[in-house]
Design a protein around this motif. Structure first.
Motif, PDB file in Angstrom:
ATOM      1  N   ARG A 140       1.639  29.448  16.349  1.00  0.00           N
ATOM      2  CA  ARG A 140       2.471  30.051  17.395  1.00  0.00           C
ATOM      3  C   ARG A 140       2.050  29.606  18.784  1.00  0.00           C
ATOM      4  O   ARG A 140       2.216  30.345  19.750  1.00  0.00           O
ATOM      5  N   CYS A 141       1.525  28.410  18.886  1.00  0.00           N
ATOM      6  CA  CYS A 141       1.203  27.841  20.193  1.00  0.00           C
ATOM      7  C   CYS A 141       2.373  26.984  20.662  1.00  0.00           C
ATOM      8  O   CYS A 141       2.991  26.283  19.853  1.00  0.00           O
TER       9      CYS A 141
ATOM     10  N   LEU B 141      -0.404  31.147  21.673  1.00  0.00           N
ATOM     11  CA  LEU B 141      -0.773  30.861  23.059  1.00  0.00           C
ATOM     12  C   LEU B 141       0.300  29.998  23.704  1.00  0.00           C
ATOM     13  O   LEU B 141       0.788  29.037  23.107  1.00  0.00           O
ATOM     14  N   VAL B 142       0.682  30.348  24.937  1.00  0.00           N
ATOM     15  CA  VAL B 142       1.561  29.508  25.744  1.00  0.00           C
ATOM     16  C   VAL B 142       0.686  28.585  26.589  1.00  0.00           C
ATOM     17  O   VAL B 142      -0.205  29.049  27.306  1.00  0.00           O
ATOM     18  N   LEU B 143       0.931  27.282  26.524  1.00  0.00           N
ATOM     19  CA  LEU B 143       0.241  26.294  27.346  1.00  0.00           C
ATOM     20  C   LEU B 143       1.198  25.867  28.449  1.00  0.00           C
ATOM     21  O   LEU B 143       2.275  25.340  28.167  1.00  0.00           O
TER      22      LEU B 143
ATOM     23  N   GLN C 137       2.780  37.451  25.884  1.00  0.00           N
ATOM     24  CA  GLN C 137       2.094  36.459  25.070  1.00  0.00           C
ATOM     25  C   GLN C 137       0.939  35.843  25.870  1.00  0.00           C
ATOM     26  O   GLN C 137       1.096  35.521  27.041  1.00  0.00           O
ATOM     27  N   PRO C 138      -0.238  35.712  25.265  1.00  0.00           N
ATOM     28  CA  PRO C 138      -1.359  35.087  25.973  1.00  0.00           C
ATOM     29  C   PRO C 138      -0.972  33.699  26.473  1.00  0.00           C
ATOM     30  O   PRO C 138      -0.237  32.959  25.799  1.00  0.00           O
ATOM     31  N   THR C 139      -1.464  33.355  27.658  1.00  0.00           N
ATOM     32  CA  THR C 139      -1.030  32.128  28.330  1.00  0.00           C
ATOM     33  C   THR C 139      -2.223  31.441  28.980  1.00  0.00           C
ATOM     34  O   THR C 139      -3.105  32.106  29.527  1.00  0.00           O
ATOM     35  N   LEU C 140      -2.228  30.121  28.925  1.00  0.00           N
ATOM     36  CA  LEU C 140      -3.208  29.308  29.638  1.00  0.00           C
ATOM     37  C   LEU C 140      -2.436  28.421  30.614  1.00  0.00           C
ATOM     38  O   LEU C 140      -1.620  27.601  30.207  1.00  0.00           O
TER      39      LEU C 140
END
Length: 328
Positions: free
Chosen positions: A14-15, A208-210, A229-232
């Motif tokens: 799910r990245c 993770l959203v890049l 959603q967790p994000t970098l």
């Protein structure tokens, strides 16, 4: 301060990558506040100085502590790979006032004096007013400062996504994340980020959203609490030459071979770009750029590929050799 994001088995599936005009709009305001971010953007900042000085950003700056929490509701991770600004802003306008209130209070507490400021007290007393005022400021920043240059910025961000998508296929997520930025480390399924805020989260299947960013440099941002959603967010590749016009004077040998228009188009493709981005960058008609791209592609100097609804063009090895040879 280190942030730790712990991956489970489902998180690898799910990245995704995303580009966010809303994020860039928020980061423009942060960049205007922070001289340490000005280096790469100095030519652009000089150009927009008068327009920027006419905007009242003091309220937004209350929610941008140098170290600490910035409100997630004000700039949530994009739901798709290439959402438009109006679509993203509509989601912010629809934020739940009570959730936005708690999120904002946490951010104000990290900015000295912000909780007791007149604007901070007014927002905490009336979160619906706060949402209206802040979305209005973001809309002003977008239309006044960012929208005219968005084709160029979007092209650079999409080129970054294309590059790192290829690297993901080649080295996998564990190999890619440390490559994205020197502040990122990977060990035993945990991403560690040297960032401006301490954060720890087990992704729990959210992935993770890049997200590459033009204006976040030199910072790497990780976080976003549930339900987001967790994000970098990391600095995009190529920002060093973003505001430099390297296309005005094509090497004369290349001009004699291809003609000035085609030489300029080929020379402008240091990173993959769309037809509209090239037209904006070069100041040429969209139809002219499209015709030049077709000839260059048919001649084996470019290739094209689809990214979402966009078609990106990039040089082939032969095209690269012609440009580098013409520059000698």
């Amino acid at each position: 301060m280190p942030s730790h994001l712990h991956f489970g088995e489902d998180d690898f599936l799910r990245c995704r990558f995303a580009v966010s005009p809303l994020w860039e709009t928020q980061e423009v305001a942060r960049t205007l506040k922070r001289p340490d971010r000005h280096g790469y953007h100095a030519p652009w900042l000089r150009r927009i100085r008068t327009a920027a000085e006419a905007l009242d950003l003091t309220g937004l700056w209350l929610l941008m502590p140098r170290r600490g929490h910035s409100p997630d509701w004000l700039c949530p991770p994009p739901v798709g790979p290439a959402a438009g600004f109006e679509e993203e802003l509509a989601a912010v306008r629809a934020a739940d006032p009570e959730a936005a209130l708690a999120d904002t209070a946490r951010s104000l507490a990290d900015t000295p004096g912000a909780l007791d400021s007149p604007r901070g007290r007014a927002w905490l007393a009336d979160p619906e007013r706060m949402i209206r005022e802040l979305t209005g400021v973001l809309e002003e920043i977008w239309h006044t400062l960012l929208a005219p240059d968005w084709p160029r910025l979007r092209a650079l961000l999409e080129a970054d996504v294309a590059f790192h998508s290829r690297r993901l296929a080649e080295v996998g997520l564990g190999g890619l994340l440390p490559e994205i930025n020197r502040r990122c480390g990977w060990r035993a399924g945990t991403l560690t980020v040297d960032s401006n805020a301490e954060h720890e989260r087990h992704l729990g299947g959210a992935g993770l959203v890049l997200m590459p960013s033009v204006f976040s440099w030199p910072d790497v941002v990780s976080g976003f609490d549930p339900p987001w959603q967790p994000t970098l967010v990391y600095p995009a590749r190529g920002i060093g030459g973003l505001w430099t016009d390297t296309t005005a004077h094509s090497p004369e040998a290349l001009v004699r071979l291809l003609g000035r228009g085609r030489a300029r188009v080929l020379g402008a493709l240091d990173d993959p770009a769309t037809t509209s981005a090239l037209a904006h960058r070069l100041g040429l008609a969209l139809s002219s750029v499209s015709a030049h791209l077709t000839v260059l592609r048919d001649s084996g100097l470019l290739v094209s590929r689809r990214y979402g609804h966009q078609v990106l063009y990039e040089r082939t090895p032969l095209g690269m050799a012609l440009v580098s040879g013409g520059a000698q």
